[in-house]
Each structure stands twice: as C-alpha cells, then as structure tokens.
Design a protein around this motif. Sequence first.
Motif, mmCIF file in Angstrom:
data_model
loop_
_atom_site.group_PDB
_atom_site.id
_atom_site.type_symbol
_atom_site.label_atom_id
_atom_site.label_comp_id
_atom_site.label_asym_id
_atom_site.label_seq_id
_atom_site.Cartn_x
_atom_site.Cartn_y
_atom_site.Cartn_z
ATOM 1 N N GLU A 21 2.781 3.290 -10.100
ATOM 2 C CA GLU A 21 3.532 4.440 -9.626
ATOM 3 C C GLU A 21 4.210 4.102 -8.311
ATOM 4 O O GLU A 21 3.707 3.293 -7.531
ATOM 5 N N VAL A 22 5.340 4.748 -8.060
ATOM 6 C CA VAL A 22 6.124 4.476 -6.851
ATOM 7 C C VAL A 22 6.105 5.708 -5.953
ATOM 8 O O VAL A 22 6.380 6.827 -6.419
ATOM 9 N N TYR A 23 5.776 5.494 -4.675
ATOM 10 C CA TYR A 23 5.649 6.587 -3.717
ATOM 11 C C TYR A 23 6.616 6.398 -2.548
ATOM 12 O O TYR A 23 6.965 5.274 -2.190
ATOM 13 N N LYS A 24 7.013 7.506 -1.970
ATOM 14 C CA LYS A 24 7.843 7.474 -0.771
ATOM 15 C C LYS A 24 6.948 7.219 0.442
ATOM 16 O O LYS A 24 5.834 7.751 0.524
ATOM 17 N N GLY A 25 7.419 6.374 1.363
ATOM 18 C CA GLY A 25 6.639 6.066 2.552
ATOM 19 C C GLY A 25 7.496 6.029 3.799
ATOM 20 O O GLY A 25 8.724 5.956 3.719
ATOM 21 N N VAL A 26 6.857 6.078 4.957
ATOM 22 C CA VAL A 26 7.553 6.001 6.240
ATOM 23 C C VAL A 26 6.846 4.965 7.104
ATOM 24 O O VAL A 26 5.640 5.064 7.342
ATOM 25 N N LEU A 27 7.595 3.959 7.580
ATOM 26 C CA LEU A 27 7.026 2.940 8.466
ATOM 27 C C LEU A 27 6.945 3.467 9.895
ATOM 28 O O LEU A 27 7.495 4.525 10.213
ATOM 29 N N CYS A 54 10.688 -12.141 -4.336
ATOM 30 C CA CYS A 54 10.822 -13.122 -3.246
ATOM 31 C C CYS A 54 11.982 -14.083 -3.492
ATOM 32 O O CYS A 54 12.588 -14.586 -2.545
ATOM 33 N N GLU A 55 12.293 -14.332 -4.755
ATOM 34 C CA GLU A 55 13.368 -15.283 -5.097
ATOM 35 C C GLU A 55 14.760 -14.655 -4.954
ATOM 36 O O GLU A 55 15.741 -15.342 -4.737
ATOM 37 N N ILE A 56 14.830 -13.333 -5.125
ATOM 38 C CA ILE A 56 16.131 -12.665 -5.212
ATOM 39 C C ILE A 56 16.604 -12.187 -3.843
ATOM 40 O O ILE A 56 15.851 -11.564 -3.094
ATOM 41 N N ASN A 57 17.860 -12.456 -3.554
ATOM 42 C CA ASN A 57 18.482 -11.942 -2.336
ATOM 43 C C ASN A 57 19.931 -11.577 -2.674
ATOM 44 O O ASN A 57 20.818 -12.428 -2.659
ATOM 45 N N VAL A 62 17.383 -4.133 -5.125
ATOM 46 C CA VAL A 62 16.501 -3.490 -4.151
ATOM 47 C C VAL A 62 15.787 -4.561 -3.317
ATOM 48 O O VAL A 62 15.234 -5.518 -3.853
ATOM 49 N N ARG A 63 15.816 -4.386 -1.986
ATOM 50 C CA ARG A 63 15.310 -5.402 -1.053
ATOM 51 C C ARG A 63 13.795 -5.288 -0.861
ATOM 52 O O ARG A 63 13.269 -4.191 -0.644
ATOM 53 N N LEU A 64 13.123 -6.436 -0.952
ATOM 54 C CA LEU A 64 11.681 -6.487 -0.689
ATOM 55 C C LEU A 64 11.435 -6.416 0.817
ATOM 56 O O LEU A 64 12.064 -7.136 1.588
ATOM 57 N N ILE A 65 10.504 -5.541 1.238
ATOM 58 C CA ILE A 65 10.157 -5.413 2.653
ATOM 59 C C ILE A 65 8.787 -6.010 2.945
ATOM 60 O O ILE A 65 8.566 -6.644 3.973
ATOM 61 N N GLY A 66 7.842 -5.831 2.032
ATOM 62 C CA GLY A 66 6.501 -6.375 2.247
ATOM 63 C C GLY A 66 5.615 -6.110 1.047
ATOM 64 O O GLY A 66 6.065 -5.597 0.027
ATOM 65 N N TYR A 67 4.352 -6.469 1.175
ATOM 66 C CA TYR A 67 3.410 -6.248 0.075
ATOM 67 C C TYR A 67 1.982 -6.198 0.619
ATOM 68 O O TYR A 67 1.707 -6.609 1.745
ATOM 69 N N CYS A 68 1.090 -5.681 -0.214
ATOM 70 C CA CYS A 68 -0.334 -5.657 0.096
ATOM 71 C C CYS A 68 -1.066 -6.271 -1.085
ATOM 72 O O CYS A 68 -0.868 -5.842 -2.227
ATOM 73 N N ALA A 73 -5.971 -2.949 -4.275
ATOM 74 C CA ALA A 73 -4.891 -2.315 -3.500
ATOM 75 C C ALA A 73 -3.645 -3.189 -3.566
ATOM 76 O O ALA A 73 -3.156 -3.687 -2.560
ATOM 77 N N LEU A 74 -3.155 -3.410 -4.785
ATOM 78 C CA LEU A 74 -1.969 -4.236 -4.978
ATOM 79 C C LEU A 74 -0.730 -3.350 -4.857
ATOM 80 O O LEU A 74 -0.558 -2.395 -5.619
ATOM 81 N N MET A 75 0.144 -3.689 -3.902
ATOM 82 C CA MET A 75 1.330 -2.864 -3.671
ATOM 83 C C MET A 75 2.517 -3.716 -3.253
ATOM 84 O O MET A 75 2.353 -4.748 -2.603
ATOM 85 N N ILE A 76 3.694 -3.266 -3.644
ATOM 86 C CA ILE A 76 4.949 -3.895 -3.229
ATOM 87 C C ILE A 76 5.775 -2.840 -2.505
ATOM 88 O O ILE A 76 5.949 -1.721 -3.000
ATOM 89 N N VAL A 77 6.265 -3.191 -1.326
ATOM 90 C CA VAL A 77 7.048 -2.263 -0.505
ATOM 91 C C VAL A 77 8.511 -2.703 -0.510
ATOM 92 O O VAL A 77 8.827 -3.850 -0.183
ATOM 93 N N THR A 78 9.392 -1.805 -0.916
ATOM 94 C CA THR A 78 10.826 -2.107 -0.958
ATOM 95 C C THR A 78 11.598 -1.050 -0.169
ATOM 96 O O THR A 78 11.040 -0.024 0.234
#
Length: 308
Positions: A21-27, A54-57, A62-68, A73-78
């Motif tokens: 599932e994809v959730y909205k977040g605020v850094l 990681c390979e795509i730019n 959609v740009r990858l920002i980080g991950y956990c 607790a596997l997550m991808i942050v975009t």
Amino acid sequence: DEMRRVTSNYGTILGKGNFGEVYKGVLQDGSLVAVKRFVSNVEDNFAKELKVHCEINHKNVVRLIGYCAEENALMIVTEYISKGSLDDVLHHDGIHIPLDTRLRIAVECSEALCYMHSQMYTQVIHSDIKPANILLDDNLNAKISDFGISRLVNTDATLFTEHVIGSICYMDPLFARYGRLTPKSDVYSFGIVLLELITKKKATARNGEMGIVECFTQALGTGIRRVRGLFDVEISSQNNMKVLEGVAKLAEECMRMELDRRPEMVDVAERLRALRKTQVQGKQKLTIFPWGWKKQPATANNSQSSSL
C-alpha cells in the motif's frame, strides 16, 4: 517509528500497488513524499523494485528518495505526485484536458519507456503500463510509477516466466498466453493507454458494456468513420481529426498480435512528437488566420475526408 512519524501512523492511503500500500508522508523539511509499504514475505519483490528504481533516472519516472529495509518494515519512499493518476484525471475528476495536453502526456510516457527500453545500461521492461500507473503533477506532467513487477533484462531482450502477473485488461495477450515478456509487451499496453487518451473510455468493461479495446477492434473492421465515432467529443473537432486518426493508427500498430509488426518504443515516441507538432502548428494557423479556413476550398476538403 520514523516511518510512522513521516506517514502520521499511515493515516492517508494513496493507493495500492502490486505488493503493498502507498501512503502520503511528510519529511522533516516539509516536503511531501509517497511511502510504499510492502506486505509481509515479499523481500524479493522489494529488492527487485528497489534495484529498478536505483537504476532509473528520468524526468518522467517517479523519483526515488529513500527506503527502509528493516525486518518487517520494507518501504520505498518516492516523490509525491499531486494530481494522482491519469486514470483519476481521465475518468473520475471530470476536468477538461485539451488534446495538446493529452499528446504531451503520451510523448512524456513514450520517452520514459524509450529510455527504459533502449538507453539504460540494463534494459527495463515495466510490464504493467496502464493509466493508474501514470501519475500527473500540478502541471499534468507525466511520471511513470509502480515498478513492482518490472524486469531488468541483462542480455537477451526476451524473458519467459510461468508467473504471469499484471493487469489483464492492459496485458499483452502474447505474454498472457505464453509467458513471453519483451519490450514489445510494454508497447502493447501503451497502445491501450493511447486509446484511453483519445476516447476517454476505460479499457475495463463495465455494466455489460464492451471495453474500449473491443470497441476499437470492431470499429477498425468497418472503417475510419466508426473509429472517429469513438473519439472523445471534447477534443474531436474537425481541426483535430487528422491528428486523432494518427494516434488511433499508432495505437492499432502497438496492439498488433505479431510482435515484429509492433513498432519499437523509440518509433512510437518519434511519431507522437510529430503528431503533437502537427497539432500545435494547426492551432497556431487557426489563431493567426481565423478566416483562413473559410477562404480555403472547404468543399474539396470535406468531400476528401468523408471518403476515408
């Protein structure tokens, strides 16, 4: 704990992907992000999706920002894309989208796919191209998302799999039947996206009605006049007709059942750029010479177009 804070305890769900599932977040700096939270026991899928990201730019991915990568607790942050998906904008939001904007969205998606298929060190096949996986920002710029079932292709440009996963209404029938995945599988799916852009009708059949693919296939068998009848009335003015027919012809080629008769994505992108240029130039002529259409021999043009 950090991700719970970022997502306000997973308070706002944006959608569901293939494996989570994809959730909205605020850094902490206030910037908005999308957090894809993977469901249990999908470590392989998480690793594959992260590797592809990681390979795509590319500006239209959609740009990858980080991950956990912590256990359970596997997550991808975009990056967060504000307008939602093309599916929402086309079929649910009720906003008018001019033909030029639709063509630009098509061009941007085709360029991103062209980059993935032929310009990356390791080729990527998305394998789930559909309007729900094309996100739009405030200016309706397109960003391809959800690489959950994408494949990295090291050498041979054909993959065979016994695990056929994807959205059935957009899936290449050759992949569905034989498990043979190639870049042309993305081309097929993109052909259906083009159809939705010019007709504003969904690929999925609802309430006993035919989906747009079946309608389009039947219309092709009876001539261009029936195909014109499928175009979205908001954009199907006489001045747009040649461009719309050009997009429809390209969609038909993308959806051919013979792999070698489908165009490469690089050709699709080139033709869409040409169609968009034609549309923009046509609009400029109308603006500069609003009387020009009356002065021209309209009867000859009309009789010519009606004979198609």
